[in-house]
Write an enzyme that holds these catalytic residues in place. Structure first.
Site, PDB file in Angstrom:
ATOM      1  N   LYS A   1      39.440  41.753  32.437  1.00  0.00           N
ATOM      2  CA  LYS A   1      38.801  42.269  33.654  1.00  0.00           C
ATOM      3  C   LYS A   1      39.393  43.605  34.091  1.00  0.00           C
ATOM      4  O   LYS A   1      38.738  44.391  34.765  1.00  0.00           O
ATOM      5  CB  LYS A   1      38.881  41.233  34.757  1.00  0.00           C
ATOM      6  CG  LYS A   1      38.046  40.008  34.399  1.00  0.00           C
ATOM      7  CD  LYS A   1      37.771  39.102  35.565  1.00  0.00           C
ATOM      8  CE  LYS A   1      36.792  38.019  35.173  1.00  0.00           C
ATOM      9  NZ  LYS A   1      37.301  37.142  34.095  1.00  0.00           N
TER      10      LYS A   1
HETATM   11  C1  LIG Z   1      36.391  36.396  33.261  1.00  0.00           C
HETATM   12  C2  LIG Z   1      36.926  35.925  31.958  1.00  0.00           C
HETATM   13  C3  LIG Z   1      36.081  35.460  30.924  1.00  0.00           C
HETATM   14  C4  LIG Z   1      34.579  35.347  31.089  1.00  0.00           C
HETATM   15  O1  LIG Z   1      33.949  36.592  31.155  1.00  0.00           O
HETATM   16  P1  LIG Z   1      32.443  36.723  31.730  1.00  0.00           P
HETATM   17  O2  LIG Z   1      32.232  38.175  31.883  1.00  0.00           O
HETATM   18  O3  LIG Z   1      32.459  36.000  33.055  1.00  0.00           O
HETATM   19  O4  LIG Z   1      31.540  36.082  30.755  1.00  0.00           O
HETATM   20  C5  LIG Z   1      36.643  35.092  29.728  1.00  0.00           C
HETATM   21  N1  LIG Z   1      37.980  35.116  29.533  1.00  0.00           N
HETATM   22  C6  LIG Z   1      38.829  35.557  30.507  1.00  0.00           C
HETATM   23  C7  LIG Z   1      40.292  35.551  30.232  1.00  0.00           C
HETATM   24  C8  LIG Z   1      38.339  35.969  31.746  1.00  0.00           C
HETATM   25  O5  LIG Z   1      39.184  36.391  32.705  1.00  0.00           O
END
Ligand SMILES: *Cc1c(COP(=O)(O)O)cnc(C)c1O
Length: 484
Positions: free
Chosen positions: A126
């Protein structure tokens, strides 16, 4: 470039006007009116660019209401080794989003690789988009002479990524609620050790994540309070986050290939469909993606759709807590963007489908035209469960001497099930194992190493306000600390 709503009943707007908001006023999600295409010449030029320059080239196609020189400066300021190179030592330590081969391409057989997206400040992918968002928010707020108070609730990843992105940014304050005592010591230290004056951590006493989330909803539903204190959010449907994520599909493609006529498969650990939505958009722009492999955990709403055509968001009591917690979702908030394209960009159709979904129902596309159109998008899916996660973490450790986290393990498991032999498969690494020590211990009987740059984090002084689960108290706290 203007942005339209998937439900077709909101005015089209330029980028900066949708940047700070969430849903469109008609309840839909914003998408570009048309997807920009990438030319052959651009693909040639882009192949060797450093990450910040690549980000600028790609984002310029989506953002035309920020002067090019300003956008260029924002991209270069965002994507630096200081921010994005916290994990690797030795080879490629200073590269932003390096590719790590598990099995190299060999004799015409496509290899298997990890694209490292989680070397940023909070050790989760993120950070890739959120850091850009922080700089875009600061820029646009300053231009408009406005301020924003971001309010959110977190059980870990999103809240910390938002805080690290917004810390020290002018015009922005962050009020982040978390359930007291429910996050890991590392996660608490990550968030609560921030001493920036514009970051406010609020631990909700005796609370679970849902209680914190309910307080955020209660505060946001008070329209007068929301307007008076300019309350905003940074949720996963934010368009700028999706756009920023498009960049690393290009970076991963260039790293995994030698020429631009080759194809690559990407495997993506998915929750809210944000990450893989960016892959879909990269392909619409012309990136030669052979297939997109979607991986879910036990919360398999999306896997069910791609296998059966039925999209059935789960009730909260059907959503299970797993060892890949950032994928524990009951509905996939970005999925509507993909369906909009799938139904031929017909907003009336999206309205019809989501009329059911918004009432707590489901829809079934099996046997309809969009269901047959799905084949054109070459999306496949699978789900991975706790025992798969343990087995995959052990296998990657034994076979490649690589320690992966639980979410990446879901991606790798499903990638193996769907791998095409003739093209490389790139698994998006979405977090570092250090964040999920319990499961690593269960799988390997050892503790994950904490990256040297982050060692000692748990010893730093912490700054957090503990509060009863009471929306009125939270409002009073915001009122007392909100910017002028
Ligand atoms: C948020 C997240 C996901 C999922 O990603 P999306 O964009 O919601 O599909 C997968 N792995 C980690 C470690 C995350 O923080």
């Amino acid at each position: 470039m203007r942005y339209i709503s998937t439900r077709g009943l909101a005015p089209a707007l330029p980028f900066c006007d949708i940047l700070l908001g969430g849903l469109a006023p008609d309840g839909g999600l914003y998408l570009p009116e048309t997807y920009p295409r990438v030319t052959r010449a651009e693909m040639e030029e882009w192949r060797t660019l450093p990450y910040g320059e690549l980000a600028f080239r790609i984002l310029s196609k989506f953002i035309d209401d920020i002067p090019a020189e300003d956008l260029h400066a924002i991209c270069l300021k965002t994507y630096t080794p200081e921010v994005y190179c916290n994990v690797r030592e030795g080879e490629n330590a200073q590269e932003i989003v390096p590719l790590r081969w598990l099995e190299p391409n060999q004799n015409g057989r496509g290899g298997l690789a990890l694209l490292e997206l989680s070397n940023g400040p909070t050790l989760a992918f993120k950070d890739m988009a959120m850091q850009l968002l922080g700089n875009l928010f600061e820029y646009v707020l300053a231009k408009r002479g406005e301020t924003l108070n971001i309010l959110g609730a977190t059980s870990g990843d999103t809240g910390s990524a938002a805080e690290y992105a917004m810390r020290g940014k002018k015009g922005v304050r962050v009020f982040m609620l978390s359930p007291e005592g429910k996050m890991s010591a590392f996660q608490r230290a990550q968030m609560y050790s921030l001493q920036d004056a514009n970051i406010f951590n609020i631990a909700i006493r005796g609370g679970m994540f849902d209680e914190a989330q309910d307080i955020v909803k209660a505060v946001s539903n008070d329209a007068e309070f929301k307007a008076k204190y300019k309350i905003g959010a940074v949720n996963s449907i934010n368009w700028a986050r999706v756009a920023a994520q498009v960049v690393y599909y290009f970076k991963g493609y260039f790293a995994a290939t030698e020429r631009n006529d080759q194809r690559v498969a990407f495997a993506v650990p998915s929750g809210n469909f944000g990450n893989i939505c960016a892959g879909h958009i990269a392909r619409q722009m012309g990136l030669p993606i052979g297939k997109l492999i979607l991986a879910t955990n036990e919360n398999d709403v999306l896997d069910e759709f791609f296998r059966t055509g039925v999209y059935r968001p789960r009730r909260l009591d059907e959503t299970v807590v797993t060892s890949s917690p950032s994928m524990d979702i009951s509905k996939a908030s970005n999925f509507e963007r993909f369906v909009f394209d799938l139904v031929g960009r017909d907003p009336a159709m999206v309205r019809e489908l989501w009329a059911e979904v918004d009432k707590g129902g489901s829809f079934d596309l099996k046997g309809t035209e969009p269901w047959y159109a799905l084949a054109d998008y070459r999306m496949v899916s699978g789900s991975s469960r706790h025992p798969d996660r343990l087995a995959t973490i052990r296998d990657a450790w034994k076979r490649y001497n690589v320690l992966i986290d639980t979410h990446t393990a879901d991606g790798l498991k499903v990638a193996r099930d769907h791998r095409a032999v003739e093209i490389p498969t790139v698994v998006l690494e979405t977090a570092q194992a250090a964040k999920f020590a319990d499961t690593i211990r269960e799988a390997l009987n050892r503790d994950p190493d904490i990256p040297a740059k982050l060692a000692g984090l748990e010893l730093l002084p912490q700054r957090v306000q503990s509060m009863d689960p009471d929306a009125a108290a939270v409002k009073a706290y915001i009122a007392a600390n909100a910017g002028a």
